[in-house]
Write an enzyme that holds these catalytic residues in place. Structure first.
Site, PDB file in Angstrom:
ATOM      1  N   GLU A 119       4.692 -10.709  12.777  1.00 24.93           N
ATOM      2  CA  GLU A 119       3.864 -11.258  13.701  1.00 24.93           C
ATOM      3  C   GLU A 119       4.245 -12.678  13.624  1.00 24.93           C
ATOM      4  O   GLU A 119       4.321 -13.488  14.676  1.00 24.93           O
ATOM      5  CB  GLU A 119       2.399 -11.113  13.638  1.00 24.93           C
ATOM      6  CG  GLU A 119       1.793 -10.630  14.694  1.00 24.93           C
ATOM      7  CD  GLU A 119       0.280 -10.177  14.435  1.00 24.93           C
ATOM      8  OE1 GLU A 119       0.016  -9.557  13.469  1.00 24.93           O
ATOM      9  OE2 GLU A 119      -0.587 -10.596  15.309  1.00 24.93           O
ATOM     10  N   ARG A 159       0.751  -1.406   0.005  1.00 26.31           N
ATOM     11  CA  ARG A 159      -0.020  -0.043  -0.096  1.00 26.31           C
ATOM     12  C   ARG A 159       0.626   1.186  -0.088  1.00 26.31           C
ATOM     13  O   ARG A 159       0.391   2.272  -0.302  1.00 26.31           O
ATOM     14  CB  ARG A 159      -0.955   0.102   1.208  1.00 26.31           C
ATOM     15  CG  ARG A 159      -1.914  -1.039   0.812  1.00 26.31           C
ATOM     16  CD  ARG A 159      -3.112  -1.000   1.979  1.00 26.31           C
ATOM     17  NE  ARG A 159      -2.647  -1.192   3.011  1.00 26.31           N
ATOM     18  CZ  ARG A 159      -2.411  -2.903   3.528  1.00 26.31           C
ATOM     19  NH1 ARG A 159      -2.892  -3.648   2.795  1.00 26.31           N
ATOM     20  NH2 ARG A 159      -2.044  -2.896   4.776  1.00 26.31           N
TER      21      ARG A 159
HETATM   22  P1  AMP Z   1       4.400  -2.185  11.302  1.00 29.12           P
HETATM   23  O1  AMP Z   1       5.576  -2.790  10.575  1.00 29.12           O
HETATM   24  O2  AMP Z   1       3.985  -2.838  12.692  1.00 29.12           O
HETATM   25  O3  AMP Z   1       4.451  -0.766  11.542  1.00 29.12           O
HETATM   26  O4  AMP Z   1       3.084  -2.374  10.263  1.00 29.12           O
HETATM   27  C1  AMP Z   1       2.987  -1.251   9.286  1.00 29.12           C
HETATM   28  C2  AMP Z   1       2.532  -2.308   8.227  1.00 29.12           C
HETATM   29  O5  AMP Z   1       1.603  -3.231   8.196  1.00 29.12           O
HETATM   30  C3  AMP Z   1       1.949  -1.195   7.104  1.00 29.12           C
HETATM   31  O6  AMP Z   1       2.676  -1.649   5.564  1.00 29.12           O
HETATM   32  C4  AMP Z   1       0.504  -1.420   6.966  1.00 29.12           C
HETATM   33  O7  AMP Z   1       0.025  -1.530   5.437  1.00 29.12           O
HETATM   34  C5  AMP Z   1       0.328  -2.828   7.693  1.00 29.12           C
HETATM   35  N1  AMP Z   1      -0.637  -2.573   8.838  1.00 29.12           N
HETATM   36  C6  AMP Z   1      -0.424  -2.521  10.202  1.00 29.12           C
HETATM   37  N2  AMP Z   1      -1.515  -2.560  10.862  1.00 29.12           N
HETATM   38  C7  AMP Z   1      -2.481  -2.426  10.164  1.00 29.12           C
HETATM   39  C8  AMP Z   1      -3.805  -1.724  10.557  1.00 29.12           C
HETATM   40  N3  AMP Z   1      -4.514  -1.896  11.562  1.00 29.12           N
HETATM   41  N4  AMP Z   1      -4.808  -1.708   9.296  1.00 29.12           N
HETATM   42  C9  AMP Z   1      -4.031  -1.676   7.880  1.00 29.12           C
HETATM   43  N5  AMP Z   1      -2.862  -1.864   7.791  1.00 29.12           N
HETATM   44  C10 AMP Z   1      -2.054  -2.172   8.807  1.00 29.12           C
END
Ligand code: AMP
Length: 179
Positions: A98, A61
């Site tokens: 995760e 995205r």
């Molecule tokens: P992080 O690595 O934990 O910062 O997660 C960010 C990535 O996961 C981004 O590329 C987001 O598109 C996706 N992401 C994580 N949490 C969400 C959420 N609640 N809703 C949509 N996309 C998420």
């Protein structure tokens, strides 16, 4: 158009892709022409005078707005992709997600030491994806790295996590993780 309006129009989808996750769906705001233009301008305004030469988008995205942002500030677009998607020679970084390890790649010749880079993703959650992208770009020895996202999920301390690793991330709007 206001940030508040935009925030209200992000669709929250409960329990996607699995139970307990509040998925922030940006398809509702990118489908609206006024909101799409507003996002491009608001994201770009913070970076117009910083000499940015490349906007790097994180799959998937991050690919939606990064090219629009790049065009708006007169920069090129470079993709960071998931494992085995880029055709030419790549370098990679693996990081903890995760469920197990994830690997992201960039073309080895996509950036040079003269580049000033802005890395863009749609959402900043824990900051793990952004840090991995920064580490990947750092390997190519660019002049400076900026990071931005459309939405910061408040409550996950992604910005603090990135700051500890020397990255100041800017986000257009903050939404509570459980909102
Ligand atoms: P992080 O690595 O934990 O910062 O997660 C960010 C990535 O996961 C981004 O590329 C987001 O598109 C996706 N992401 C994580 N949490 C969400 C959420 N609640 N809703 C949509 N996309 C998420």
């Amino acid at each position: 158009m206001t940030i508040e309006q935009l925030k209200q129009d992000v669709r929250n989808v409960p329990d996607f892709p699995k139970k307990g996750i509040q998925f922030k769906d940006i398809t509702t705001i990118i489908a609206n022409p006024e909101e799409l233009r507003f996002m491009r301008e608001e994201l770009a305004n913070a970076y117009r005078n910083k000499g940015i030469t490349k906007v790097v988008g994180i799959e998937s995205r991050g690919f939606i707005l990064a090219p629009a942002l790049a065009m708006e500030i007169g920069a090129g677009f470079v993709p960071i992709r998931k494992h085995n998607k880029l055709p030419a020679e790549t370098i990679e970084v693996s990081y903890e997600k995760e469920y197990g390890l994830d690997t992201i790649q960039i073309h080895k010749d996509a950036l040079s030491p003269d580049d000033v880079v802005l890395i863009h993703d749609d959402i900043l959650a824990t900051g793990g994806s952004m840090l991995a992208a920064v580490e990947l770009v750092r390997k190519l020895g660019v002049k400076k790295i900026y990071a931005n996202c459309l939405i910061e999920l408040i409550g996950l301390n992604g910005k603090e996590f990135l700051a500890k690793n020397g990255i100041e991330a800017e986000c257009l709007m903050g939404i509570e993780v459980d909102e």
